[in-house]
Scaffold this motif. Structure first.
Motif, short mmCIF file in Angstrom:
data_model
loop_
_atom_site.label_atom_id
_atom_site.label_comp_id
_atom_site.label_asym_id
_atom_site.label_seq_id
_atom_site.Cartn_x
_atom_site.Cartn_y
_atom_site.Cartn_z
N VAL A 75 0.84 -1.20 0.00
CA VAL A 75 0.00 0.00 0.00
C VAL A 75 0.87 1.25 0.00
N ALA A 76 1.92 1.25 0.83
CA ALA A 76 2.82 2.41 0.88
C ALA A 76 3.44 2.67 -0.49
N ASP A 77 3.84 1.61 -1.19
CA ASP A 77 4.42 1.77 -2.53
C ASP A 77 3.40 2.32 -3.52
N ALA A 78 2.14 1.87 -3.42
CA ALA A 78 1.09 2.36 -4.31
C ALA A 78 0.82 3.84 -4.05
N VAL A 79 0.79 4.23 -2.79
CA VAL A 79 0.56 5.64 -2.45
C VAL A 79 1.72 6.49 -2.97
N ALA A 80 2.95 6.03 -2.78
CA ALA A 80 4.11 6.77 -3.27
C ALA A 80 4.07 6.92 -4.79
N SER A 95 -2.83 13.89 -13.95
CA SER A 95 -2.85 12.58 -14.60
C SER A 95 -2.91 11.45 -13.56
N ARG A 96 -3.10 11.81 -12.31
CA ARG A 96 -3.23 10.81 -11.25
C ARG A 96 -4.57 10.09 -11.39
N PRO A 97 -4.58 8.80 -11.10
CA PRO A 97 -5.85 8.06 -11.19
C PRO A 97 -6.79 8.44 -10.06
N PHE A 98 -8.08 8.37 -10.32
CA PHE A 98 -9.09 8.63 -9.29
C PHE A 98 -9.08 7.49 -8.28
#
Length: 68
Positions: free
Chosen positions: A9-14, A23-26
């Motif tokens: 999760v930390a890697d996905a948030v980073a 361009s960030r996903p919703f």
């Protein structure tokens, strides 16, 4: 089955934070148990439905991020 690793999760948030604003996903799928593919398809359908609803009511611009 072992406990999920919170580092995933930390890697996905980073990754989302490092993505260019605008361009960030919703939504981001973080999956290591095999449900990622159906959840990604669900998210795509939900996004299309949400866009259609906002367009119908003439408020589609509310879904666009204003980047300065």
């Amino acid at each position: 089955m072992s406990a999920p690793n919170p580092q995933i999760v930390a890697d996905a948030v980073a990754k989302v934070i490092a993505t260019t604003p605008g361009s960030r996903p919703f939504r981001a799928v973080v999956d290591k148990i095999g449900m990622g593919e159906p959840i990604e398809a669900y998210n795509q359908q939900l996004a299309a439905l949400t866009k259609d609803i906002y367009q119908t009511f003439g408020t589609a611009e509310m879904l666009e991020l204003k980047v300065q």
